[in-house]
Design an enzyme around this catalytic site. Sequence first.
Site, mmCIF file in Angstrom:
data_model
loop_
_atom_site.group_PDB
_atom_site.id
_atom_site.type_symbol
_atom_site.label_atom_id
_atom_site.label_comp_id
_atom_site.label_asym_id
_atom_site.label_seq_id
_atom_site.Cartn_x
_atom_site.Cartn_y
_atom_site.Cartn_z
ATOM 1 N N GLU A 254 0.814 -1.212 0.000
ATOM 2 C CA GLU A 254 0.000 0.000 0.000
ATOM 3 C C GLU A 254 0.846 1.260 0.000
ATOM 4 O O GLU A 254 0.343 2.352 -0.183
ATOM 5 C CB GLU A 254 -0.928 0.005 1.226
ATOM 6 C CG GLU A 254 -1.926 -1.119 1.180
ATOM 7 C CD GLU A 254 -2.954 -1.048 2.302
ATOM 8 O OE1 GLU A 254 -2.985 -0.037 2.998
ATOM 9 O OE2 GLU A 254 -3.686 -2.014 2.459
ATOM 10 N N ASN A 383 -4.448 6.566 12.804
ATOM 11 C CA ASN A 383 -3.518 7.636 13.202
ATOM 12 C C ASN A 383 -2.853 7.321 14.539
ATOM 13 O O ASN A 383 -1.655 7.545 14.715
ATOM 14 C CB ASN A 383 -4.279 8.959 13.379
ATOM 15 C CG ASN A 383 -4.680 9.563 12.050
ATOM 16 O OD1 ASN A 383 -4.221 9.142 10.995
ATOM 17 N ND2 ASN A 383 -5.532 10.564 12.111
#
Lengths: 400, 361
Positions: A254, A383
């Site tokens: 990715e 995050n």
Amino acid sequence: MTSLINTPVSVADDLDAFRDALRHWLPGAIPANWRDRIRKGGEPAYLDVQREWYKALADAGLATAHWPSAWGGADLSLDAQIIFYSELARAGAPMALLYTVSLYHMPATMFAYGTPEQRDRYLEGVRNGGVVWCQGFSEPGAGSDLASLKTRAERRGDTYVVNGQKIWSSSGQHAEFCLLLARTDPTAKRKQEGISYFICDLRSPGVTVRPIAQPTAESEFNEIFFDDVEIPAENLIGEEGQGWQIAQTTLTTERGLLIFECVERLAQAYRKDADDGRDTWLRDPVARHQFVTFYPRIRAIQALVAQLLAELREDPHGGNVTATYVKLYWGPLLQDYVQFTTRAQGLEGQRFTEPQRCAGHNSGDAFSDFLWSYGWTIAGGSNEVMRNLVSERFLGLPKG
Amino acid sequence: MDLGALQDSIRDMLTTECPRERVVRHAQHGNGIDRDLWSKAIALGWTMISIPEENGGLGLGTDALALLYEEAGRAAAPLPLLSCLLAVQSIVASASPAQRDSWLPRIAEGAIVAMDAPIGITSPGLSLSRTGGDIVLTGTVRDLLDGADAQLLLLTAADAEGRAYRIMLDVAADDLTIHRETLWDRGRSLSNITLDGLKLSADRAWLTTSEAEEALVDHAAIALAADSVGGQDALLDLTIEYLKTRQQFGRPIGSFQALKHRVADHRTRLEGARWLTRSAVAAVTAGLAHHATEASAAKAQAAADYIDLGRDAIQLHGGIGFTAEYPCHVFVKRAFLNEQLFGSRTFHLNRAAAPALCGAV
């Protein structure tokens, strides 16, 4: 085999010629009116556009051009791939979302760990047949803490019997195959051990795929239930218990180009938003000031991604540290930006429009883009998990 | 020239000659530049870096200067590098060969030159008229960085026809009195200068161009961006080290997520500012079309990130961060001043985004 003469791939060694050829080729190859068709025609139209676009890319040899030539690719260089994605963004092409796992995650896993038989069969299926794959990694109880996954695969003779549940599988309702992580040894000392990696045919008895209704009025993600599903032992990838290690290869796919494409599309969107807002919301001096504050941040993420690509050019398996900073810079920036564009449009930005799939974060409906931005702040390491990674692994702060 | 070796040598010098204790002492007891440190920088030829080879310098470009600025920022060194190196660029770009020969050697020998902001950021504060073979200057120049420490001033003036000039003033020879305006950042200071019909030989003036002044804006923007990146590196390291060693509730405070996550975010933003600044340096060095937008983007972003880190660094340090003996405040004050020098945040944001807003890209 399709002839590649006079297609962009045939001149990919000369980057300028490759760019020119793409600019020549793209306008005729992009499915006509794809945005309108999807907005009006919903999920079936989305699937049609994806298939048409994939066929166009495959016919030109571009779909799998980044694969090694030994496996039907064209050994397209990283620099040529960068140009490819820049030009797709510039031309406003749809993103080939339905095929992301088929074109990146599955082959990356196969190149590193697949058997010759697995490679022949499954790579060919994608290359010539456009077979759709999905990932079966996350579970309801294993999100950020993926290694705690509980889906069980028990060996019985020549088959594994799988029971459990996966979630957040993109395009799972359209996929024929699933890259599946399941626990083969529940007694292993560390949770990362005892996990194995399988190819699962989603048409097998006992598999139930259920789309998840999302706040975006779409169902890209799915739950997949496994109820005594039999997987032939030949569908094990790598060794039993090697699954966690192999999954890292899948997931690091990715990095780099997939994020590059999204970042380029945001840079395009910034210019388009400047044009669109010139006579409306950009006349508000407060909104205008806020808008210009995004310019340096977008340039900064582009510079960071350029650095990541430079590192990947040196070492295709490198760039770990920079990739982490890229992700943690990109997710919040994207979310800030699409939140801003939504709010800048005032009440106009609150009008619902039918979903515009595969347009990147530039769908024409800013609120939809805002909702989709969670795809970068939660998926693939939230995050908060990325902040733990940075502070503990890179900066040496003690674990809590 | 091996730029990596150049950067190492600059860093080594500053580590030895400009340690934290010195910077902290200067912040408490000094005002303006550190003259002893400047003598050492001159002895090592730091102002020679961008002076052309035919004038005895190294003739290096923006990429070399950026390393110097980054290291000076890392040390929070009270040096007038930006003022002097901007002056070098202005002289090389616009002055006559004779003027170059007069002024470049003096800068190389250590004369400090203060520069007013390039035209484009402000308009010339001085008007220039002629009498006989001389020029006459009248007007006020505000906020001249390092003016009170300077031996030379390189100011802008406009004549009645609107032509813009750079004029070299010699503080001693021209009998100028310059008052120091004290700033919170004690490593730098500002001055206002009023001239009332100062008569000078015409060879003190040369015509400048908007291109030359724009290039000075780029230079200043990159310098302040690089200084901000270097300063963030140092301040973040200082903060991380503190979080690892400070114990409360029986464990290092850096083990608390509420603290470590903030540090991770600051580091991530620093990486963005670092690579954006390098991209700007590359664009300016190579004279790429987008050099102005890139330089201003880097300045706006790196300075803002530096301020946000600085603000949080004191907070993360707790009480010790609020003492004058501890270096946090030196970086914080430098960060806030960096954002205001040579064009405000708004100025640079608009300069950066202008092509996008005009539909030019």
